[in-house]
Enzyme design. Sequence first.
Site, mmCIF file in Angstrom:
data_model
loop_
_atom_site.group_PDB
_atom_site.id
_atom_site.type_symbol
_atom_site.label_atom_id
_atom_site.label_comp_id
_atom_site.label_asym_id
_atom_site.label_seq_id
_atom_site.Cartn_x
_atom_site.Cartn_y
_atom_site.Cartn_z
ATOM 1 N N HIS A 16 0.833 -1.202 0.000
ATOM 2 C CA HIS A 16 0.000 0.000 0.000
ATOM 3 C C HIS A 16 0.873 1.260 0.000
ATOM 4 C CE1 HIS A 16 -3.711 2.291 1.268
ATOM 5 N NE2 HIS A 16 -2.771 3.125 1.672
ATOM 6 N N GLU A 17 1.778 1.342 0.961
ATOM 7 C CA GLU A 17 2.624 2.540 1.060
ATOM 8 C C GLU A 17 3.549 2.648 -0.146
ATOM 9 O OE1 GLU A 17 1.728 4.719 2.981
ATOM 10 O OE2 GLU A 17 0.453 3.462 4.248
ATOM 11 N N HIS A 55 1.648 4.374 -2.864
ATOM 12 C CA HIS A 55 1.721 5.832 -2.718
ATOM 13 C C HIS A 55 3.100 6.307 -3.183
ATOM 14 C CE1 HIS A 55 -2.020 6.647 -0.688
ATOM 15 N NE2 HIS A 55 -1.751 5.903 0.368
ATOM 16 N N HIS A 70 3.370 6.676 -6.841
ATOM 17 C CA HIS A 70 2.654 7.874 -7.280
ATOM 18 C C HIS A 70 3.583 9.090 -7.187
ATOM 19 C CE1 HIS A 70 -1.619 9.917 -7.012
ATOM 20 N NE2 HIS A 70 -1.056 10.083 -8.184
HETATM 21 ZN ZN LIG Z 1 -3.045 5.178 1.910
#
Ligand SMILES: [Zn+2]
Length: 671
Positions: A463-464, A467, A470
Amino acid sequence: MNSLLNKFDLAPFSKIKNEDFLPAIKNAIVLAKKEIATITENNEAPSFENTIEALDYSGEQLDRVSSVFFNLNSAETNDEIQKIAQEVSPLLSEFSNDVALNVDLFKKVKAVYDQKENLTLSPEQQTLLDKKYKGFSRNGANLPEDKKETLRGIDKELATLKLTFGENILAETNAYELHLTDKNDLKGLPEGALEAAAQVAKQKDKDGWVFTLDYPSYIPFMKYVDSRELRKKMALAFGARGFQKNDYNNEKIVLKIAKLRYQRAQLLGYDTHANFVLEERMSGSPEKVTTFLNDLLDKAKPVALKEFKELETFAKELDAIDQLQKWDSAYYSEKLKNKLFNLDDEKLKPYFKLENVIDGAFSVANKLFGLHFKQVNTIDTYHEEVKTYEVTDNTNNLVAIFYADFHPRKGKRNGAWMTSFKGQKIKNGVNDRPHVSNVCNFTKPTETKPSLLTFNEVTTLFHEFGHGLHGMLANTTYPSLSGTSVYWDFVELPSQILENWCFEKECLDLFAKHYETGETIPMEFVEKIKASANFQEGMATMRQLSFGLLDMSWHGANPNDITNVKTQEVLAFKNTTLYPDVPENCMSVAFSHIFQGGYSSGYYSYKWAEVLDADAFEAFQEQGIFNPEIGKAFAEHILSKGGTEHPMTLYKRFRGQEPKPEALLKRAGLL
Ligand SMILES: [Zn+2]
C-alpha cells in the site's frame, strides 16, 4: 554552519543540528515573502507566468526545510524537536494565512482568472489557474468586507468547537475504567491482552486488571472476553462517550458545527456544506455520493442480512443466544472466523521475510513500470536503519531517490506512511526528480530470526509503496499538482490497487518463499487468504456505508431544523441497522472523523477508493497482472499525472469509462 540556510538537493541529515531548524525556517519564510512581494509589486500586467506560475514556484526553500523538519518529527523525534515544532507551527500558519488573505495577490490572480477564456493554456495550466483562484475564493476573497468578517467569525468558532469536541471525547475516554480482580471474569482473553491489562492496573496502583476505552484495550476485550455482561458494560460505556449528562456532552456541539458549516457554505454561494467540500473531489456532488452509497447498499444488504443470520445461528448453537446485540458482534464473529478458516498469522509469517517482500514490491514495479531499484550506501540518512535506493528507468535515467525506514523505535510515531523530502517539478526545462520515503513499524529482526511480516503487514508495505510510486513516477510541471497532490477521494487509488497483487498466486510465487526451506507459499494458504479477506464483507460494507450516509445526513442538506442528535442519527441509520438500537448510546457525538477531523462529507471516500482500485485492477486481470502495456497506461494516465487534470478525466483515459462498482462487488463476494 547551518546547512539548511542554503539550497540543497539531498537532505543533509548528518550535518543538521536541532538548533538549525528554527533559523532556517524563519529565513525561508522571509525568502518566500520576498518571492510573493515580487509578484504583487510587479508593474507589468498580471499574466499566467508572472502571477500563477510564479506563485506556484514560490516558497521552494520553505517547502524543502519544513518537509525535512516535519518528517523527522514523525520518524525520529525527540523532546527538543517537539518543542521546536510548537514554535514552528504558528509561524507557518501565520505565513499561509498572510498569503491567503493577501488582497493585492488575489487581485492579480483574479485578473488572470477573469481573462482565462482568452489565454492559451495547457490543461495542466488551466487546472493550476483554477486551483490558485479557488484557494482564495473558497476562503471568501470575493466577499464584501462585512461578510468576510462573518466568515472569519464562523471559522474561528468552528475551530474552537472542533477542539472542544475532541477534548470531550478524550476526557470521557480517560474517565472510564473497568477494574476487575477475579480472573474468572476474563475467561477467553488471550495472554497478551491480560498482561497489558495487568500493566495498566499496575500503573494505576491497583490489583488485578484494568480495561479502558482506548482501542488497544477495548478491541481485544470485545473480541475475546466470554462474559456477555462485562462485554455489554464496556460497549455501553464506549457508546455513551459524549452522550451523558455531564460537562463533556457533545450534542449541542454537533448541532452547532453542522449549522455553522451550512451557514459558511451558504455565505460562499453553495447549497450545502457537502456541495462546498465535494466541489474539490472526484465525486463532485452530494447527489452523486448519495446515489453511490445507496447503490452499493442495495447490493450489500441482502448479503449482510444473510451473514447476520449465519452469525445468529452460530451464536444460538454455541451459547443459546436469542437476540444478538452489538456487544456480541466482534465476539461471535471472531469465533466463527476461526471455525471457518483456522488461518493464523504464525503459519503465514515464515513466507513473508521483510527482504523478500521488498524485493517482491520492486519486482512488481519493474514488470509493470520498468523501474530498477539499486540500493546505495552513499546517501545521507537520519538513522542507520534507513535504506536508500536509486530508482532508474529502462534507459538508466534517474527516476527518484527512495528512502525506506521499516522498523519501530523510540521517536517514531505508530503506523505506516509515505512522504517525500523533495517533490517533483519541471522548472526552466529541468525535470527535478523527487525524493520519496516509506516509513513503517515492522517487527525488527533478532539475532536468530529475520523480520517476518504478517499478511496484513505485507499489504501495508505494498500500500505505502503504491503511494510511493505515485510520488516517484510524477511527471508534471507545477509543484502543487505533482505526485500525490490530487483530490482526496483519488489519492488512495495507486496505493490500494497495489494491494491486489498480494492476493495473486502469480505475484506471491515471486517472493513468498519460506525463510528457512525456500518453499513457495502453498496454494491452499493463498486460497484461504482470499476467502478470509471476504469474511462478513456484506456486514462490513453495510457498516461503512451507514457511516457515509450518516455523514451525508449531517452535511448534505439544510440542518437548521434538526433539534435532536439521536433522532437524526436513528433516521440516517434506518436502512442499515442489523442490531437493536441502544437508546443510551449515540455515534454522532463521538464521530471524530467528521466533527473533529477533516472527513466531513468525505467518509464515503473509503468505499469510493475501493471501487476505483477494484475497477482499475480488473484492467490488469483482463490483460494479465504483469502486462507491461497496461502498466504503461496506468503510469502514463494516472501515476505520472498527479493532479494536473480532473481525476475523472484521467481515470477515463486509462479505463475508457467511469469506474463501475461491479468489480468491487465481485471481488468482495457481494454479487
Ligand atoms: Zn493510503
